[in-house]
Design a protein around this motif. Structure first.
Motif, PDB file in Angstrom:
ATOM      1  N   ILE A  32       0.834  -1.070   0.010  1.00  0.00           N
ATOM      2  CA  ILE A  32      -0.074   0.052   0.023  1.00  0.00           C
ATOM      3  C   ILE A  32       0.728   1.132   0.039  1.00  0.00           C
ATOM      4  O   ILE A  32       0.523   2.416  -0.723  1.00  0.00           O
ATOM      5  CB  ILE A  32      -0.979  -0.111   1.102  1.00  0.00           C
ATOM      6  N   ARG A  33       1.933   1.053   0.938  1.00  0.00           N
ATOM      7  CA  ARG A  33       2.762   2.558   0.753  1.00  0.00           C
ATOM      8  C   ARG A  33       3.386   2.812  -0.396  1.00  0.00           C
ATOM      9  O   ARG A  33       3.343   3.915  -0.908  1.00  0.00           O
ATOM     10  CB  ARG A  33       3.815   2.133   1.840  1.00  0.00           C
ATOM     11  N   VAL A  34       3.853   1.645  -1.272  1.00  0.00           N
ATOM     12  CA  VAL A  34       4.489   1.837  -2.217  1.00  0.00           C
ATOM     13  C   VAL A  34       3.817   2.490  -3.396  1.00  0.00           C
ATOM     14  O   VAL A  34       4.173   3.210  -4.149  1.00  0.00           O
ATOM     15  CB  VAL A  34       5.288   0.498  -2.781  1.00  0.00           C
ATOM     16  N   VAL A  35       2.418   1.945  -3.533  1.00  0.00           N
ATOM     17  CA  VAL A  35       1.500   2.484  -4.571  1.00  0.00           C
ATOM     18  C   VAL A  35       1.289   3.771  -4.430  1.00  0.00           C
ATOM     19  O   VAL A  35       1.265   4.476  -5.267  1.00  0.00           O
ATOM     20  CB  VAL A  35       0.286   1.368  -4.427  1.00  0.00           C
ATOM     21  N   LEU A  36       1.138   3.996  -3.073  1.00  0.00           N
ATOM     22  CA  LEU A  36       0.815   5.355  -2.826  1.00  0.00           C
ATOM     23  C   LEU A  36       2.204   6.536  -3.242  1.00  0.00           C
ATOM     24  O   LEU A  36       2.078   7.555  -3.742  1.00  0.00           O
ATOM     25  CB  LEU A  36       0.491   5.774  -1.389  1.00  0.00           C
ATOM     26  N   THR A  37       3.256   5.826  -2.651  1.00  0.00           N
ATOM     27  CA  THR A  37       4.600   6.595  -3.141  1.00  0.00           C
ATOM     28  C   THR A  37       4.701   7.004  -4.473  1.00  0.00           C
ATOM     29  O   THR A  37       5.190   7.991  -5.145  1.00  0.00           O
ATOM     30  CB  THR A  37       5.747   5.982  -2.466  1.00  0.00           C
TER      31      THR A  37
END
Length: 556
Positions: free
Chosen positions: A417-422
């Protein structure tokens, strides 16, 4: 950022650990202090290395090539190195040690080491062969001589990255025996080799030639980093043999844990490589500026986040045999104490990055080819990183708690989730946003770190929520955080005022005076408020440097 804890959850939960778990539930302050001391020495060496690098190469195209090239072999280290092996190997190995089965533990360690050696050798060979294609993926904006130089640098660095992965095996063994100092000071040897190459070849070679020289220095340093850990590791692993049949079950457990951790680390590090891809599309100097800023950003994460998380993981893992109520009580106690310890030092680091970042950057880097304008540029990167600094450091401790519970999949889901947002927000902030705001495209590099910081907070909140559902309330009280931020921002305001009146004193003198005043005011305020974390911090320093201080006991 925080929530008010229910009174019953802030207590010790009324559960007394069994006697055999006393070590696991004891204070980790000694270990964290030892790790922090080792990390501090290696980070100082790293800053000296990068300061000399900046003097000779500044924000040039060669600096871009080296910094981007350095990232590519690090794929190996990031996927299979320190953090991954700690999450997959230490919980299983530490549990065997906690059960008193030293012989099986030794054979497991040798088995993991042998398998890693074969696997890493194959991956290094493949990496060297496919380097040109990796450059096209990681730095698509590089062309001509800049691309050719990056390819040459990467092919030299790949074997060194393989050695650094094997160095993580030594660290995993030593940490499991609560031998922290040697493994965390070992990178000093790697930095010293690169510093020697910079000092010797800097005045004698062109910028491109110097980049090649320090690449070879990195390989030599990687070998030295392993060499300094060999004697202590061999002394701990007394059974110098492998019986794969006997350790089949624990080996399966290690590699069962390894897969989701590798994926998780790959997902997390994907953001770093995406940042480099986007930075390579920005004007010359963006890649180097991003990497200069990230080196500074990693100092508090390593000193105050990873040191606590790394010291807690073996102790948490040794408590794996406890009853669920006892395990939850141990984890809550250690987590809440560790979170306060982390926040006490990371909050002032964040405030310094945001308000005094140019002073920090200039003090370390401004010399020779690295100008005042470069310092301001890197400050923008550093300020963006400061937004997510506290989330990143506390998130490491929560990850350790999940790994101790043999749960590697929950952190993986939240990392995705963090990577997709980043990735999405990073692209928007780096590429179209500067044009929309009417500012120079080069400032898009700051958008990369801001977006990563915001995404880091989302990941942290999810980690805390998931763990609290399993073991009860953990976190920081709002009143405690309010005190820390008030102290940090007040001290930073004084530092900012001093900066305005010290412009003519030079970056080194200005930095030393302003930052020492800033730190002194923060600690004085903590003393006035009688914060227990200040005494804990000073006690760690006293134990580390006092000749009468007791050493951290071995678990063997």
């Amino acid at each position: 950022m925080s929530e008010v804890a229910p009174k019953q959850e802030r207590d010790e939960a009324g559960v007394k650990p069994r006697p055999e778990l006393a070590r696991a539930s004891g204070s980790g302050a000694n270990a964290a202090g030892t790790i922090a001391a080792g990390v501090l020495l290696s980070r100082i060496a790293g800053l000296v290395r990068d300061s000399i690098f900046a003097h000779y190469l500044g924000d040039s195209a060669t600096a871009d090539a080296f910094k981007a090239g350095f990232r590519i072999p690090n794929i190996l280290q990031n996927l299979f190195g320190e953090g991954v092996l700690s999450a997959s190997f230490i919980p299983v190995y530490g549990k065997l040690l906690g059960e008193g089965d030293d012989e099986t533990a030794d054979m497991l360690a040798w088995g993991v080491g042998a398998i890693m050696t074969v696997g890493v050798t194959v991956l290094v060979a493949i990496g060297v062969l496919v380097t040109p294609y990796l450059i096209d993926v990681i730095a698509p904006g590089f062309e001509g001589d800049k691309r050719d130089l990056t390819i040459q640098i990467v092919r030299i660095l790949f074997p060194g990255a393989g050695l650094l992965v094997m160095s993580a095996w030594f660290l995993g063994v030593l940490n499991s025996h609560h031998k922290f100092f040697v493994s965390y000071t070992a990178p000093v040897a790697w930095n010293v080799a690169m510093i020697a190459a910079l000092l010797y070849y800097g005045p004698r070679r062109s910028q491109d030639g110097l980049a090649i020289a320090i690449s070879w220095g990195s390989v030599v340093g990687s070998a030295l980093q392993i060499a300094v850990q060999v004697p202590q590791t061999l002394a701990l692993l007394r059974k110098h043999r492998i019986d794969f049949a006997r350790v089949a079950a624990p080996l399966r457990a290690v590699f069962h844990n390894l897969t989701p951790v590798v994926i998780s680390r790959g997902v997390i590090n994907l953001t770093t490589y995406v940042d480099n891809v986007l930075a390579s599309l920005l004007p010359t100097g963006a890649v180097a500026a991003l990497n200069y800023g990230q080196l500074l950003y990693m100092v508090p994460i390593s000193l105050f986040g990873y040191s606590v998380a790394a010291s807690e993981l073996p102790a948490m893992s040794r408590a794996a045999g406890a009853m669920p109520e006892q395990m939850s009580a141990i984890l809550r106690t250690r987590l809440n104490r560790g979170l306060r310890q982390i926040a006490f030092m990371v909050v002032p680091s964040s405030a310094a990055f945001l308000i005094l970042g140019d002073v920090i950057v200039a003090m370390i880097y401004q010399s020779g080819a690295f100008t005042r304008a470069d310092a301001v540029y890197v400050w923008a990167v550093l300020a963006g990183s400061g937004i997510g600094l506290l989330a990143a450091t506390m998130g490491r401790l929560y990850n350790s708690a999940f790994y101790a519970l043999f749960d590697t999949r929950t952190p993986l889901r939240f990392a995705i989730i963090r990577v997709v947002l980043t990735v999405i927000s990073g692209y928007l902030c780096a590429i179209p946003l500067p044009h929309m705001l009417g500012i120079a495209q080069k400032w898009g590099v700051a958008g990369l770190t801001v977006s990563a910081g915001v995404s880091g907070w989302v990941e942290f909140v999810l980690l805390r929520w998931a763990l609290n559902k399993r073991i009860g309330w953990t976190g920081l009280e709002r009143s405690f955080l309010a005190k820390l931020w008030a102290l940090a921002l007040g001290a930073a305001a004084v530092g900012f005022f001093m900066k305005l009146h010290m412009a003519g004193y030079g970056p080194r003198i200005q930095g030393l005076v302003i930052l020492s005043t800033y730190g002194g005011l923060y600690f004085f305020g903590a003393w006035m408020l009688a914060l227990p974390e200040l005494k804990q911090f000073t006690d760690q320093i006293t134990r580390r440097f006092s000749p009468r201080a007791p050493s951290t006991p071995s678990d063997r």
